[in-house]
Design a protein around this motif. Structure first.
Motif: not given
Length: 100
Positions: A1-5, A54-55, A73-79, A95-100
């Protein structure tokens, strides 16, 4: 299941820029999402991307964003600037995310 954005959320970049997402909708099976985003105080632009369990990857204006969700559920990355590959920044979501 994808994370709910879905919904409204934002991110903060290491270069001081902020991105605010609104009206994000998402397909619960594929993880494909779309909505609106504002960089700083600019006018909103359409965005689309894909989130897995996870991505995440998406494009805002000329910036291409890649990120990872941790187990909480915390999200970080690069641009990377799509027009100038040497222009890069890290970022984190507010925001902290969770699965759909």
């Amino acid at each position: 299941m994808p994370m709910d954005v879905r919904g409204n959320w934002g991110l903060v970049q290491s270069n001081g820029a902020t991105v605010t997402f609104s009206g994000v909708t998402q397909d619960p099976d594929s993880g494909y999402f779309q909505g609106q985003a504002k960089v700083g105080t600019s006018l909103p632009v359409g965005i689309e991307g894909v989130a897995t369990d996870d991505e995440i990857s998406f494009k805002v204006k000329s910036g291409i964003y890649f990120g990872s969700f941790n187990f909480q559920g915390w999200l970080w990355g690069f641009t990377v600037d799509g027009q100038n590959g040497t222009s890069q920044a890290t970022w984190f979501a507010t925001k902290q995310f969770s699965s759909i």
